[in-house]
Design a protein around this motif. Structure first.
Motif, PDB file in Angstrom:
ATOM      1  N   GLN A 175     -17.077  47.448 -75.558  1.00  0.00           N
ATOM      2  CA  GLN A 175     -17.802  48.527 -76.177  1.00  0.00           C
ATOM      3  C   GLN A 175     -17.235  49.690 -75.275  1.00  0.00           C
ATOM      4  N   TYR A 176     -16.952  50.833 -76.046  1.00  0.00           N
ATOM      5  CA  TYR A 176     -16.132  52.106 -75.449  1.00  0.00           C
ATOM      6  C   TYR A 176     -17.485  53.026 -75.694  1.00  0.00           C
ATOM      7  N   PHE A 177     -17.697  53.730 -74.424  1.00  0.00           N
ATOM      8  CA  PHE A 177     -18.744  54.715 -74.754  1.00  0.00           C
ATOM      9  C   PHE A 177     -18.433  56.165 -74.371  1.00  0.00           C
ATOM     10  N   GLY A 178     -19.000  57.219 -75.078  1.00  0.00           N
ATOM     11  CA  GLY A 178     -19.031  58.476 -74.946  1.00  0.00           C
ATOM     12  C   GLY A 178     -19.325  59.099 -73.790  1.00  0.00           C
ATOM     13  N   PRO A 179     -19.192  60.359 -73.529  1.00  0.00           N
ATOM     14  CA  PRO A 179     -19.466  60.831 -72.080  1.00  0.00           C
ATOM     15  C   PRO A 179     -20.957  61.231 -71.864  1.00  0.00           C
ATOM     16  N   GLY A 180     -21.811  61.060 -73.099  1.00  0.00           N
ATOM     17  CA  GLY A 180     -23.311  61.352 -72.805  1.00  0.00           C
ATOM     18  C   GLY A 180     -23.819  62.596 -73.241  1.00  0.00           C
ATOM     19  N   THR A 181     -24.901  62.570 -73.740  1.00  0.00           N
ATOM     20  CA  THR A 181     -25.606  63.816 -73.995  1.00  0.00           C
ATOM     21  C   THR A 181     -26.847  63.856 -72.899  1.00  0.00           C
ATOM     22  N   ARG A 182     -26.876  64.848 -72.369  1.00  0.00           N
ATOM     23  CA  ARG A 182     -28.208  64.898 -71.322  1.00  0.00           C
ATOM     24  C   ARG A 182     -29.208  65.740 -72.042  1.00  0.00           C
ATOM     25  N   LEU A 183     -30.423  65.161 -72.471  1.00  0.00           N
ATOM     26  CA  LEU A 183     -31.487  65.963 -73.131  1.00  0.00           C
ATOM     27  C   LEU A 183     -32.606  66.010 -72.335  1.00  0.00           C
ATOM     28  N   LEU A 184     -33.126  67.279 -72.204  1.00  0.00           N
ATOM     29  CA  LEU A 184     -34.374  67.872 -71.589  1.00  0.00           C
ATOM     30  C   LEU A 184     -35.147  68.228 -72.757  1.00  0.00           C
TER      31      LEU A 184
END
Lengths: 112, 111
Positions: free
Chosen positions: B100-109
């Protein structure tokens, strides 16, 4: 449901010391994967183990899959500051969906 | 080859607002996944897709929806955001060797 328990949660070592993280399951696993996540980063695939008793090495990293396929370990020899991060084991569940069930991870800190 | 890309990188939402987290991959992978990662925890699967037009629920789907109209894109929709949805969201795609190849992510508040 199926769970994989990972220990320890945190480990602080002096640079040059060895480090081991363990992944345990109450039931037999068909496979185990290991991922590394640097602080603030995303998980990066390290390796997959599928055979009973399998041992694989990547430079200073040694991965093992237990004979009963209920546990796995990742051992790092002579840690370096570049080894800092969180190491996750993950079980790819049954079926062809590729879904991963992750352990809680072990966070490694290395003091220079 | 950009791999897996995610937008936005960071977002603040008010309770009750909605948003779509974007995910795209250029590796022609059929399998794609959405995970959330809470502080100090492992990743939990929200939704997954085995190909365009096919999606299914993971461990923690409540409060989320997905669609997969193309092989490349797998957006995650949050309706009526709640503080419990404060997390880091990772999108991933899988190759035929099960990596699995992951993206850099989204930080949600969510406040």
């Amino acid at each position: 449901g199926q769970q994989v328990m990972q220990i320890p949660q945190y480990q602080h070592v002096q640079e040059g010391e060895d480090f081991t993280t363990y992944c345990n399951s109450s039931t037999t696993l068909s496979n185990i994967q290991w991922y590394k996540q640097r602080p603030g980063g995303h998980p990066v695939f390290l390796i997959q183990l599928v055979k009973s008793g399998e041992v694989k090495k990547q430079k200073r990293l040694t991965f093992q899959f237990g004979e009963a396929k209920k546990n796995s370990s990742l051992h790092i020899t002579a840690t370096q500051t570049t080894d800092v991060g969180t190491y996750f084991c993950a079980w790819r569940g049954s079926g062809n969906t590729g879904k991963l069930i992750f352990g809680q991870g072990t966070t490694l800190q290395v003091k220079p | 080859n950009a791999g897996v890309t995610q937008t936005p990188k960071f977002r603040i939402l008010k309770i009750g607002q909605s948003m779509t987290l974007q995910c795209a991959q250029d590796m022609n992978h059929n399998y794609m996944y959405w995970y959330r990662q809470d502080p100090g925890m492992g990743l939990k699967l929200i939704y997954y897709s085995v190909g365009a037009g096919i999606t299914d629920k993971g461990e923690v789907p409540n409060g989320y929806n997905v669609s997969r109209s193309t092989t490349e894109d797998f957006p995650l929709r949050l309706e009526l955001a709640a503080p419990s949805q404060t997390s880091v969201y990772f999108c991933a795609s899988k190759d035929f060797q099960e990596t699995q190849y992951f993206g850099p992510g989204t930080r949600l508040l969510v406040l």
